[in-house]
Structures are given as C-alpha cells and as structure tokens.
Design an enzyme around this catalytic site. Structure first.
Site, PDB file in Angstrom:
ATOM      1  N   LYS A 283       1.516   2.218  -4.887  1.00 28.54           N
ATOM      2  CA  LYS A 283       2.332   1.683  -6.390  1.00 28.54           C
ATOM      3  C   LYS A 283       1.227   2.127  -7.520  1.00 28.54           C
ATOM      4  O   LYS A 283       1.756   2.239  -8.594  1.00 28.54           O
ATOM      5  CB  LYS A 283       2.542   0.143  -6.356  1.00 28.54           C
ATOM      6  CG  LYS A 283       3.500  -0.195  -5.116  1.00 28.54           C
ATOM      7  CD  LYS A 283       3.496  -1.728  -4.696  1.00 28.54           C
ATOM      8  CE  LYS A 283       2.468  -2.293  -4.416  1.00 28.54           C
ATOM      9  NZ  LYS A 283       2.108  -2.149  -3.083  1.00 28.54           N
TER      10      LYS A 283
ATOM     11  N   GLY B 211      -4.407  -4.388  -3.719  1.00 23.26           N
ATOM     12  CA  GLY B 211      -5.528  -3.248  -4.185  1.00 23.26           C
ATOM     13  C   GLY B 211      -4.766  -2.054  -4.319  1.00 23.26           C
ATOM     14  O   GLY B 211      -4.160  -1.519  -3.654  1.00 23.26           O
ATOM     15  N   HIS B 212      -4.750  -1.669  -5.740  1.00 25.26           N
ATOM     16  CA  HIS B 212      -3.903  -0.606  -6.175  1.00 25.26           C
ATOM     17  C   HIS B 212      -4.767   0.482  -6.701  1.00 25.26           C
ATOM     18  O   HIS B 212      -5.868   0.238  -7.681  1.00 25.26           O
ATOM     19  CB  HIS B 212      -3.253  -1.051  -7.442  1.00 25.26           C
ATOM     20  CG  HIS B 212      -1.866  -1.970  -7.013  1.00 25.26           C
ATOM     21  ND1 HIS B 212      -1.055  -2.507  -7.842  1.00 25.26           N
ATOM     22  CD2 HIS B 212      -1.698  -2.680  -5.765  1.00 25.26           C
ATOM     23  CE1 HIS B 212      -0.340  -3.293  -7.210  1.00 25.26           C
ATOM     24  NE2 HIS B 212      -0.681  -3.127  -5.992  1.00 25.26           N
TER      25      HIS B 212
ATOM     26  N   GLN C  99       1.858  -6.180  -3.258  1.00 32.32           N
ATOM     27  CA  GLN C  99       2.452  -6.131  -1.957  1.00 32.32           C
ATOM     28  C   GLN C  99       3.699  -5.270  -1.494  1.00 32.32           C
ATOM     29  O   GLN C  99       3.651  -4.374  -2.385  1.00 32.32           O
ATOM     30  CB  GLN C  99       2.630  -7.524  -1.421  1.00 32.32           C
ATOM     31  CG  GLN C  99       1.274  -8.379  -1.325  1.00 32.32           C
ATOM     32  CD  GLN C  99       0.688  -8.927  -2.832  1.00 32.32           C
ATOM     33  OE1 GLN C  99       1.369  -9.813  -3.534  1.00 32.32           O
ATOM     34  NE2 GLN C  99      -0.381  -8.575  -2.876  1.00 32.32           N
TER      35      GLN C  99
ATOM     36  N   ASP D  31       0.996  -1.367   0.041  1.00 33.67           N
ATOM     37  CA  ASP D  31       0.048  -0.091  -0.055  1.00 33.67           C
ATOM     38  C   ASP D  31       0.865   1.341   0.031  1.00 33.67           C
ATOM     39  O   ASP D  31       0.571   2.314   0.524  1.00 33.67           O
ATOM     40  CB  ASP D  31      -1.036  -0.006   1.243  1.00 33.67           C
ATOM     41  CG  ASP D  31      -1.814  -1.160   1.126  1.00 33.67           C
ATOM     42  OD1 ASP D  31      -2.223  -1.677   0.160  1.00 33.67           O
ATOM     43  OD2 ASP D  31      -2.318  -1.587   2.283  1.00 33.67           O
TER      44      ASP D  31
HETATM   45  P1  GDP Z   1      -0.765   0.366  -3.593  1.00 32.14           P
HETATM   46  O1  GDP Z   1      -1.413  -0.782  -3.045  1.00 32.14           O
HETATM   47  O2  GDP Z   1       0.519   0.486  -3.180  1.00 32.14           O
HETATM   48  O3  GDP Z   1      -1.172   0.707  -4.921  1.00 32.14           O
HETATM   49  O4  GDP Z   1      -1.462   1.501  -2.589  1.00 32.14           O
HETATM   50  P2  GDP Z   1      -3.127   1.765  -2.094  1.00 32.14           P
HETATM   51  O5  GDP Z   1      -3.958   2.192  -3.120  1.00 32.14           O
HETATM   52  O6  GDP Z   1      -3.570   0.469  -1.434  1.00 32.14           O
HETATM   53  O7  GDP Z   1      -2.935   2.603  -0.931  1.00 32.14           O
HETATM   54  C1  GDP Z   1      -2.548   4.039  -1.252  1.00 32.14           C
HETATM   55  C2  GDP Z   1      -3.511   4.942  -0.928  1.00 32.14           C
HETATM   56  O8  GDP Z   1      -2.934   6.205  -0.888  1.00 32.14           O
HETATM   57  C3  GDP Z   1      -4.620   5.102  -1.734  1.00 32.14           C
HETATM   58  O9  GDP Z   1      -5.817   5.502  -1.205  1.00 32.14           O
HETATM   59  C4  GDP Z   1      -4.145   6.089  -2.882  1.00 32.14           C
HETATM   60  O10 GDP Z   1      -5.321   6.766  -3.405  1.00 32.14           O
HETATM   61  C5  GDP Z   1      -3.424   7.104  -1.697  1.00 32.14           C
HETATM   62  N1  GDP Z   1      -2.320   7.743  -2.306  1.00 32.14           N
HETATM   63  C6  GDP Z   1      -1.355   7.456  -3.141  1.00 32.14           C
HETATM   64  N2  GDP Z   1      -0.352   8.340  -3.154  1.00 32.14           N
HETATM   65  C7  GDP Z   1      -0.824   9.367  -2.444  1.00 32.14           C
HETATM   66  C8  GDP Z   1      -0.037  10.579  -2.121  1.00 32.14           C
HETATM   67  O11 GDP Z   1       0.924  10.785  -2.347  1.00 32.14           O
HETATM   68  N3  GDP Z   1      -0.801  11.389  -1.201  1.00 32.14           N
HETATM   69  C9  GDP Z   1      -2.038  10.801  -0.834  1.00 32.14           C
HETATM   70  N4  GDP Z   1      -2.493  11.767   0.283  1.00 32.14           N
HETATM   71  N5  GDP Z   1      -2.529   9.944  -0.835  1.00 32.14           N
HETATM   72  C10 GDP Z   1      -1.927   9.076  -1.853  1.00 32.14           C
HETATM   73  P1  IMO Z   2      -0.790  -4.030  -2.416  1.00 34.43           P
HETATM   74  O1  IMO Z   2      -0.445  -4.761  -3.633  1.00 34.43           O
HETATM   75  C1  IMO Z   2      -1.036  -4.681   1.990  1.00 34.43           C
HETATM   76  C2  IMO Z   2      -0.938  -8.893   3.634  1.00 34.43           C
HETATM   77  C3  IMO Z   2      -2.178  -9.364   4.302  1.00 34.43           C
HETATM   78  C4  IMO Z   2      -1.640 -10.102   5.385  1.00 34.43           C
HETATM   79  C5  IMO Z   2      -0.568 -10.790   4.467  1.00 34.43           C
HETATM   80  C6  IMO Z   2      -0.704 -12.007   3.861  1.00 34.43           C
HETATM   81  O2  IMO Z   2      -2.154  -3.613  -2.315  1.00 34.43           O
HETATM   82  O3  IMO Z   2       0.253  -3.546  -1.637  1.00 34.43           O
HETATM   83  P2  IMO Z   2      -2.495 -12.601   1.839  1.00 34.43           P
HETATM   84  O4  IMO Z   2      -3.900 -12.501   1.468  1.00 34.43           O
HETATM   85  O5  IMO Z   2      -1.469 -12.586   0.708  1.00 34.43           O
HETATM   86  O6  IMO Z   2      -2.339 -14.129   2.208  1.00 34.43           O
HETATM   87  O7  IMO Z   2      -2.070 -11.874   3.055  1.00 34.43           O
HETATM   88  O8  IMO Z   2      -0.178  -9.921   3.475  1.00 34.43           O
HETATM   89  N1  IMO Z   2      -1.178  -8.256   2.264  1.00 34.43           N
HETATM   90  C7  IMO Z   2      -1.260  -6.841   1.881  1.00 34.43           C
HETATM   91  N2  IMO Z   2      -1.212  -5.750   2.851  1.00 34.43           N
HETATM   92  N3  IMO Z   2      -1.071  -4.534   0.793  1.00 34.43           N
HETATM   93  C8  IMO Z   2      -1.258  -5.508  -0.043  1.00 34.43           C
HETATM   94  O9  IMO Z   2      -1.383  -5.464  -1.286  1.00 34.43           O
HETATM   95  C9  IMO Z   2      -1.467  -6.803   0.577  1.00 34.43           C
HETATM   96  N4  IMO Z   2      -1.577  -8.060  -0.022  1.00 34.43           N
HETATM   97  C10 IMO Z   2      -1.545  -9.016   1.104  1.00 34.43           C
HETATM   98  O10 IMO Z   2      -2.815  -8.080   4.825  1.00 34.43           O
HETATM   99  O11 IMO Z   2      -0.965  -9.328   6.268  1.00 34.43           O
HETATM  100 MG    MG Z   3      -2.892  -1.720  -1.779  1.00 35.52          MG
END
Ligand code: GDP
Ligand code: IMO
Ligand code: MG
Length: 420
Positions: A15, A39-40, A221, A12
């Site tokens: 990315k 979840g991106h 991840q 998270d």
């Molecule tokens: P990912 O899994 O690495 O793609 O990240 P996620 O989407 O799960 O979580 C990142 C969260 O932060 C999302 O809600 C994005 O919309 C938000 N986000 C990403 N970059 C920024 C940033 O630079 N500033 C803020 N405030 N939010 C961001």
């Molecule tokens: P993105 O791509 C954050 C965590 C789960 C759990 C562990 C194992 O959005 O960054 P799994 O479902 O793979 O068996 O879970 O890894 N986890 C993540 N945490 N971002 C993710 O993906 C994750 N995918 C798995 O919360 O601790």
């Molecule tokens: Mg994510």
C-alpha cells in the site's frame, strides 16, 4: 471527492508504495485507522523508508497529510518517524496534521497487549505488540485519552488515573513489565506532539473537499484483518475496510468515489490465524525469499502462499472496490507454474463463500494451475511488453473477481508500475 486505497488481503500488499505513486494526483493523504502496527515501505531517492503512522504522501511537497481520528497514535513512534522524514528534508510542521480526536497509545497499552498475548498461549493473535487492541478497547470502553486532551491542565491526572486502571488489569493477568523508560520517552514525545499541527480533523478534511481538493484515504492492515469481516479473532482492532473511512475521518459516504484495492500477485500473512492457501514447503520458502517477505514493523517472516480469489472477491465486495491493483507481480517471474485458489473444499463440499469462522473448518484450497512467465518483468514500462502468460493470469483474475486490474506493480521502486 475522496478516493480510498486499501489492502485486500492480510496486510503488506504494498500500500505504501502505491500511495506514494498516486500521491502527486492528490492534495491530501489521510490515514483513517490502525496505528504503529502498520509498516508501509517506500523508496525515496533510492533509500528505503518505513512509515508506521505518517501517511505515505509525506514525501510530496504539495501534498498535506492527515492522521485521522480513527487512528490510535503512539507519540514515541511518531516522534521517531518525524525525525526520519525530516532527514529527507520534509518539514512536518508544513505538511502533517493530526486530528484532536485521535486516541493516544499509552505505555501501559503496550504492556497490556503483551499480557493479553501471553495469557492466550498457543492461541495468541500474533499481535505486533504496539498496544493497538488495548488502545481501541479504551476508546470503545470510553476511557481513552485523545490528542486534543493534551492541552487540558488535568491531562497528567487523567493519565495517572488510566495508568492505575491498567495496572489493576496487569495485576489480574499476573503480568509485570517495567514501563519506566517507556514512560519517560512517552512524556518527552508528548511535548513534541504538542508542537505539531493539531486540528479538528473532520473540519479540516471537509473544508478541503468543499474547496475542490482531492483526498486519498490510506488504509492500513488488510481487509482480512478487519475487526468485523476478517478472520476473527485473528484480526486487528479496527475497521480496515472502506466503512472505516467515514468514521475514521468524518467523511460522509457519498463523498467517496473510487476504492482502489491492492492485492499481491500471491498472498502473505504475518501472525497467527487461518490462511487457506499457505505453502509450508519449498515453494512458500521461495516466495518468502524472492519477495523479501519479512515484516516491515516486526521483522517476522511472513507466511506465504498462492493468491486466494475466494477471499479476494469477498474483500472486493465488502469494500466496493472499483479499481484493482496487483503488486509484486515480479516476485513470480521465476516460477514455472503458478496456482490460484478458486474455491474452498470444506467437508467434501466446494464453496466460494468465506466461512463465518475459518478456524472452525479444515479448509482445502481448490487450486487452478497456470503456466509461469519465466522471464524478468521488473524493467517493463508498458503493458504491451508484459508476457502473454502474465496477461492470461491477470485475465483469469479479472474474470473471477469481476473487476479489471488497472495497474501492475513490478518492483518496490516508485517508478516500477505498469498501467493496463
Ligand atoms: P504495506 O504495509 O502494504 O505498505 O506493505 P509493506 O511495505 O509492509 O510490504 C511490501 C514490501 O514489498 C515492501 O518491502 C516493499 O518495498 C515491497 N514492494 C512493494 N511493491 C513491490 C513490487 O511490486 N515488487 C516487489 N518486488 N516488491 C514490492
Ligand atoms: P500494514 O499496514 C500485516 C497483524 C498482526 C497480527 C494481527 C493483530 O503494514 O499492512 P495488532 O498489532 O493489530 O494487534 O495485530 O494483525 N497485523 C498486520 N499484518 N500488516 C500490517 O499492517 C499489520 N498490522 C497488524 O501480525 O496478526
Ligand atoms: Mg506493512
């Protein structure tokens, strides 16, 4: 050539947003591991979209997207995602490709994931329950079904055989789950999947490279969730680090050029497991609120804390990071004081080494305090307009890690990024 973009923490890191930003500079975006546990989040025309399996380049007309062999694919989630992206006018028949070697997540994999977590009680991993672990177990256990198997007449027989095996395992766990509705959706989704572009991913991508096309491999991840180098056993079941790119796409190591590593300006983790800089206090709560730190896949509140430079430097080493990207810097805008972790105090000794098994030790983070910038930065476009205090924070990280931060993301929007 191939560049890699991946997360350096526990996932998270932002990315999806960063891949979406860089996508116009690439011809192909490819996912190489993970599955719908990811979840991106991206913002397209001001609307929020969360992608789980489709690469984050899908909204760019001139970019093709590949789901590589290293991914474990849930056909049901994929169909829903395809519907979502289609509502933005994207034609997945034109710009999405799936490797024949990609393993399929079965409904019983999801049931097994649940059963395994329940059996662990308080030691549960905190899995997203998407069936990731059991699907990878069937891959390494040489039982799994792959996308390319869909054309075999014997597919349903193989499916039934594997489901039976899973049923025996579920019985062992003494776990019951009615999967009939999941199964119905699953078979419907398989019909949909059959209509998509199913290719020999390794030839597809190597032909692109040979034709001089630019490829970006998109990690899911984060490095601290890597099956080998993460905080085992609180990890996911794939190699989330650069090494996963070669095996997850069929690319030779010498084809890899830049490794772009993404880190938040602070740190989060969702699920169980060690997190040395975690803040179980009002500051942690503030980070969660200001950063909207709730899981994009499960909605769970993310655990929040200060940036951990010991873990970050370790992740840069394992991945061979050449460019550091810092995301969510704007979330720190209102903090008067910031801290960074420069060492771990374990049994009275300070170390900069990530221990073999973090869970074994009581780790006390050694923290260095910095002044906050106390001003909004989310509208900043040029590096010259960044506050001095932010530059000091960045300079300290650069020096500690030995790699310079090249971009600062200062908001969730595609355009909210400052090039340093
Ligand atoms: P990912 O899994 O690495 O793609 O990240 P996620 O989407 O799960 O979580 C990142 C969260 O932060 C999302 O809600 C994005 O919309 C938000 N986000 C990403 N970059 C920024 C940033 O630079 N500033 C803020 N405030 N939010 C961001
Ligand atoms: P993105 O791509 C954050 C965590 C789960 C759990 C562990 C194992 O959005 O960054 P799994 O479902 O793979 O068996 O879970 O890894 N986890 C993540 N945490 N971002 C993710 O993906 C994750 N995918 C798995 O919360 O601790
Ligand atoms: Mg994510």
């Amino acid at each position: 050539m191939v560049d890699v973009l991946l997360g350096l923490q526990w996932g998270d890191e932002g990315k999806g947003k960063i891949v979406d930003f860089f996508a116009p500079y690439y011809d192909v975006i490819a996912r190489f591991q993970g599955g719908p546990n990811a979840g991106h989040t991206l913002y397209v025309d001001g609307k929020k979209v969360v992608l789980h399996q489709i690469p984050s380049g899908v909204f760019h007309e001139n970019t093709v997207n590949l789901i590589g062999n290293g991914v474990v694919l849930d056909p049901v989630t994929l169909q829903k995602e395809c519907d979502t992206v289609a509502s933005f006018g994207v034609d997945v028949k034109k710009n999405l490709y799936i490797s024949r070697r990609t393993h399929i997540i079965l409904p019983t994999h999801r049931a097994l994931d649940k059963a395994s977590e329940v059996s662990k009680g308080n030691d549960k991993i905190g899995s997203t329950l998407k069936g990731i672990g059991p699907a990878y177990m069937d891959k390494t256990g040489r039982n799994g079904l792959r996308v390319g198997d869909l054309i075999n007449k014997s597919f349903t027989t193989s499916y039934i055989r594997l489901r039976l095996k899973h049923q025996r395992l579920l019985d062992n766990y003494n776990f019951q789950e009615d999967i009939s509705s999941w199964e119905e959706e699953f078979f419907e989704a398989l019909e949909f999947l059959r209509q998509l572009n199913i290719v020999d991913g390794e030839y597809f991508i190597n032909d692109k490279i040979a034709a001089g096309k630019k490829v970006l491999a998109e990690g899911a991840q984060g490095s601290m969730l890597d099956i080998d180098f993460g905080t085992f056993p609180f990890v996911t079941s794939s190699n989330t680090t650069t090494s996963g790119v070669c095996s997850g796409l069929g690319i030779a190591p010498q084809k890899i050029r830049d490794v772009l590593g993404v880190t938040k300006a602070y740190c989060t983790r969702v699920g169980s497991g060690p997190f040395p800089t975690e803040l179980n206090d009002a500051t942690g709560e503030e980070l969660r609120k200001l950063g909207s730190e709730f899981g994009a896949t499960t909605g769970r509140p993310r655990r929040c804390g200060w940036i951990d430079l010991v873990a970050l430097k370790f992740a840069c080493m394992i991945n061979g990071v050449t460019k550091l990207i810092m995301s969510k810097a704007d979330v720190l805008d209102s903090f008067s004081e910031l801290k960074v972790c420069t060492g771990y105090k374990i049994d009275g000794e300070i170390t900069q080494v990530v221990p073999f098994q973090m869970t074994r030790h009581q780790i006390e983070p050694v923290l260095q305090t910095f002044a906050g910038w106390n001003q909004p930065t989310d509208a900043v476009k040029l590096s010259t307009a960044l506050p001095t205090t932010m530059n000091e924070y960045v300079a300290f990280i650069n020096k500690y890690i030995g790699i310079d931060i090249s971009h600062i993301s200062n908001g969730p929007g595609r355009e909210q990024i400052v090039i340093l």
